[in-house]
Design a protein around this motif. Structure first.
Motif, PDB file in Angstrom:
ATOM      1  N   VAL A   9       0.846  -1.198   0.000  1.00  0.00           N
ATOM      2  CA  VAL A   9       0.000   0.000   0.000  1.00  0.00           C
ATOM      3  C   VAL A   9       0.879   1.245   0.000  1.00  0.00           C
ATOM      4  O   VAL A   9       0.628   2.221  -0.727  1.00  0.00           O
ATOM      5  CB  VAL A   9      -0.945   0.001   1.220  1.00  0.00           C
ATOM      6  CG1 VAL A   9      -1.719   1.318   1.297  1.00  0.00           C
ATOM      7  CG2 VAL A   9      -1.908  -1.173   1.151  1.00  0.00           C
ATOM      8  N   MET A  10       1.947   1.193   0.808  1.00  0.00           N
ATOM      9  CA  MET A  10       2.889   2.314   0.834  1.00  0.00           C
ATOM     10  C   MET A  10       3.595   2.466  -0.514  1.00  0.00           C
ATOM     11  O   MET A  10       3.915   3.583  -0.940  1.00  0.00           O
ATOM     12  CB  MET A  10       3.913   2.104   1.956  1.00  0.00           C
ATOM     13  CG  MET A  10       4.896   3.260   2.121  1.00  0.00           C
ATOM     14  SD  MET A  10       4.135   4.834   2.557  1.00  0.00           S
ATOM     15  CE  MET A  10       3.812   4.581   4.304  1.00  0.00           C
TER      16      MET A  10
ATOM     17  N   VAL B 167       3.921   9.855  -4.940  1.00  0.00           N
ATOM     18  CA  VAL B 167       4.918  10.785  -4.409  1.00  0.00           C
ATOM     19  C   VAL B 167       6.091  10.930  -5.370  1.00  0.00           C
ATOM     20  O   VAL B 167       6.568  12.044  -5.651  1.00  0.00           O
ATOM     21  CB  VAL B 167       5.409  10.313  -3.029  1.00  0.00           C
ATOM     22  CG1 VAL B 167       6.595  11.152  -2.545  1.00  0.00           C
ATOM     23  CG2 VAL B 167       4.281  10.376  -2.011  1.00  0.00           C
ATOM     24  N   ASN B 168       6.574   9.815  -5.907  1.00  0.00           N
ATOM     25  CA  ASN B 168       7.714   9.840  -6.810  1.00  0.00           C
ATOM     26  C   ASN B 168       7.376  10.577  -8.108  1.00  0.00           C
ATOM     27  O   ASN B 168       8.224  11.280  -8.673  1.00  0.00           O
ATOM     28  CB  ASN B 168       8.151   8.405  -7.118  1.00  0.00           C
ATOM     29  CG  ASN B 168       9.478   8.347  -7.840  1.00  0.00           C
ATOM     30  OD1 ASN B 168      10.397   9.110  -7.533  1.00  0.00           O
ATOM     31  ND2 ASN B 168       9.594   7.456  -8.810  1.00  0.00           N
TER      32      ASN B 168
ATOM     33  N   ALA C  14       8.008  15.605 -11.304  1.00  0.00           N
ATOM     34  CA  ALA C  14       7.427  16.814 -11.900  1.00  0.00           C
ATOM     35  C   ALA C  14       8.160  18.064 -11.414  1.00  0.00           C
ATOM     36  O   ALA C  14       8.405  19.001 -12.202  1.00  0.00           O
ATOM     37  CB  ALA C  14       5.934  16.902 -11.563  1.00  0.00           C
ATOM     38  N   ILE C  15       8.538  18.080 -10.138  1.00  0.00           N
ATOM     39  CA  ILE C  15       9.277  19.228  -9.590  1.00  0.00           C
ATOM     40  C   ILE C  15      10.647  19.360 -10.266  1.00  0.00           C
ATOM     41  O   ILE C  15      11.097  20.470 -10.577  1.00  0.00           O
ATOM     42  CB  ILE C  15       9.423  19.097  -8.068  1.00  0.00           C
ATOM     43  CG1 ILE C  15       8.052  19.202  -7.393  1.00  0.00           C
ATOM     44  CG2 ILE C  15      10.362  20.172  -7.514  1.00  0.00           C
ATOM     45  CD1 ILE C  15       8.073  18.962  -5.898  1.00  0.00           C
ATOM     46  N   LEU C  16      11.311  18.229 -10.504  1.00  0.00           N
ATOM     47  CA  LEU C  16      12.602  18.281 -11.195  1.00  0.00           C
ATOM     48  C   LEU C  16      12.443  18.847 -12.602  1.00  0.00           C
ATOM     49  O   LEU C  16      13.266  19.658 -13.065  1.00  0.00           O
ATOM     50  CB  LEU C  16      13.217  16.881 -11.262  1.00  0.00           C
ATOM     51  CG  LEU C  16      13.605  16.225  -9.929  1.00  0.00           C
ATOM     52  CD1 LEU C  16      14.292  14.883 -10.170  1.00  0.00           C
ATOM     53  CD2 LEU C  16      14.507  17.141  -9.097  1.00  0.00           C
ATOM     54  N   TYR C  17      11.386  18.451 -13.291  1.00  0.00           N
ATOM     55  CA  TYR C  17      11.130  18.992 -14.632  1.00  0.00           C
ATOM     56  C   TYR C  17      10.837  20.491 -14.578  1.00  0.00           C
ATOM     57  O   TYR C  17      11.232  21.251 -15.480  1.00  0.00           O
ATOM     58  CB  TYR C  17       9.963  18.255 -15.285  1.00  0.00           C
ATOM     59  CG  TYR C  17      10.310  16.894 -15.839  1.00  0.00           C
ATOM     60  CD1 TYR C  17      11.579  16.618 -16.363  1.00  0.00           C
ATOM     61  CD2 TYR C  17       9.363  15.873 -15.869  1.00  0.00           C
ATOM     62  CE1 TYR C  17      11.892  15.372 -16.880  1.00  0.00           C
ATOM     63  CE2 TYR C  17       9.665  14.616 -16.383  1.00  0.00           C
ATOM     64  CZ  TYR C  17      10.935  14.374 -16.891  1.00  0.00           C
ATOM     65  OH  TYR C  17      11.235  13.135 -17.408  1.00  0.00           O
TER      66      TYR C  17
ATOM     67  N   THR D 123       9.519  12.816   0.299  1.00  0.00           N
ATOM     68  CA  THR D 123       9.787  11.677  -0.591  1.00  0.00           C
ATOM     69  C   THR D 123      10.663  10.647   0.110  1.00  0.00           C
ATOM     70  O   THR D 123      10.385   9.434   0.077  1.00  0.00           O
ATOM     71  CB  THR D 123      10.477  12.152  -1.885  1.00  0.00           C
ATOM     72  OG1 THR D 123       9.627  13.086  -2.554  1.00  0.00           O
ATOM     73  CG2 THR D 123      10.751  10.979  -2.818  1.00  0.00           C
ATOM     74  N   HIS D 124      11.710  11.112   0.774  1.00  0.00           N
ATOM     75  CA  HIS D 124      12.590  10.185   1.491  1.00  0.00           C
ATOM     76  C   HIS D 124      11.872   9.534   2.671  1.00  0.00           C
ATOM     77  O   HIS D 124      12.106   8.361   2.967  1.00  0.00           O
ATOM     78  CB  HIS D 124      13.852  10.911   1.966  1.00  0.00           C
ATOM     79  CG  HIS D 124      14.939  10.936   0.942  1.00  0.00           C
ATOM     80  ND1 HIS D 124      15.740   9.852   0.692  1.00  0.00           N
ATOM     81  CD2 HIS D 124      15.345  11.901   0.079  1.00  0.00           C
ATOM     82  CE1 HIS D 124      16.608  10.142  -0.270  1.00  0.00           C
ATOM     83  NE2 HIS D 124      16.384  11.382  -0.658  1.00  0.00           N
TER      84      HIS D 124
END
Length: 369
Positions: free
Chosen positions: A44-45, A52-53, A58-61, A97-98
């Motif tokens: 589930v996680m 989340v990944n 998307a943030i990196l892009y 994320t971590h």
């Protein structure tokens, strides 16, 4: 000679790594739900980690869209302001994320052993992981007073801010500490299992793949220091995009690797004969797929010669109460017992009693000769 434009490299690395990480999540979900039929809370996680990944990617892009990887002298004021704003957002979300990756790993560890001490250590590490994330968030949100000075430093010359190097290094150090704890945590438990040394090493190697993410985290400290001393913010952040993509996706793949190992065994036929859910398992994967019985305990007993029965320790390779032939043979070979299929108890010519005959073959087990 340094690249004048890091964007092509950053786009390429980020995209390839994201594809690999995402594929590993889908393979994990397929193995757990279809092959192994042991879908649990750690899976589930993993589904949550997929969301989340994807957001992290998307943030990196977005970073690259606004000019990260290009020298700051070539960017407009709007681009620089946007990069600073998204840098703060990435600080917050990168930590989350971590946290998600580590929680998925620790939920998987809860399958490894029913031992109370081990489970307490795993739960304690979950609490520590959450506490470190909260500390990092507090540092990020309280780094400057007033808060607007974080995004518009020039407009607040009298703002009080925490040292920039502390803000960059402390979160990464806390992240590395939890990574190391997670890597070390299962070693003693795995080593105590009733498996051959070769298989123990194999299990630890699969789990230890996460060490690659730890090494990249250590290398990230170099880029963070460069970010502290260099005025070329956008260009250094281009390097950070590359390192962050490698670090996060290697960690994602490390979380999923123990589950995907079952698919590899099915494809290569790496496991001996079995049936049902146990077919295609390897000794390494069975560790990740153990389920607690309803009474909260694992039990195993084997009958030995002379009608005596002895407890040989807790079960370490059960999968919903089914033990494959491979595991059975391995376990009994270690204990000096071999499995037999048919036993005939007869009265011998010399008047041998049923009890004496039973001493050689009671319950289908015989001492190996």
């Amino acid at each position: 000679m340094a690249f004048e434009d890091l964007q092509p490299t950053a786009y390429g690395v980020a995209t390839v790594m994201f594809i690999l990480g995402t594929v590993s999540i889908f393979l994990r979900l397929y193995c757990r739900s279809v092959i192994l039929k042991t879908f649990g809370w750690d899976d589930v996680m993993a589904v949550f980690l997929l969301l989340v990944n994807t957001t992290q990617q998307a943030i990196l892009y977005i970073f690259l869209h606004y000019g990260c990887g290009i020298h700051i002298t070539l960017l407009s004021a709007y681009q620089i302001e946007s990069i600073v704003k998204w840098l703060f957002i990435e600080e917050i979300f990168y930590m989350f994320t971590h946290w998600t990756i580590k929680q998925a790993f620790l939920l998987f560890y809860l399958r490894l052993s029913p031992q109370k001490n081990f489970r307490r250590m795993v739960l304690g590490t979950m609490v520590l992981n959450t506490a470190f994330t909260a500390i990092n968030w507090m540092l990020a949100f309280l780094q400057c007073i007033p808060f607007d000075a974080i995004l518009h430093a020039a407009a607040h010359p009298g703002a009080k801010c925490i040292n920039k190097l502390v803000l960059l290094i402390v979160p990464s150090i806390l992240n590395i500490i939890t990574d190391m704890i997670i890597l070390i945590l299962p070693i003693s438990t795995v080593w105590s299992l009733q498996m051959s040394i070769r298989r123990k090493i194999g299990v630890l190697a699969v789990i230890g793949f996460g060490a690659s993410a730890v090494l990249i985290s250590a290398l990230r400290l170099i880029i963070l220091y460069e970010l502290y001393i260099s005025p070329d913010l956008s260009y250094v952040l281009g390097k950070m995009v590359i390192v962050a993509a490698l670090e996060v996706e290697f960690a994602v793949m490390a979380v999923n690797l123990p589950s995907v190992k079952a698919l590899w065994n099915q494809i290569t036929g790496g496991s001996s004969s079995g049936s049902g859910a146990a077919s295609g398992y390897s000794g390494a994967y069975k560790l990740s797929s153990m389920e607690r019985k309803r009474d909260g305990q694992y039990k195993q007993s084997s009958k030995v010669s002379g009608g005596r029965s002895g407890n040989r320790g807790s079960v370490t390779m059960l999968e919903q109460g089914v033990m494959s032939n491979e595991s059975e043979e391995e376990l009994f070979r270690q204990q000096g017992i071999k499995v037999t299929t048919n036993v005939a108890v007869t009265m011998g010519d010399k008047g041998e009693s049923d009890t004496e005959s039973g001493r050689r073959g009671y319950g289908g087990y015989q001492h190996a000769r």
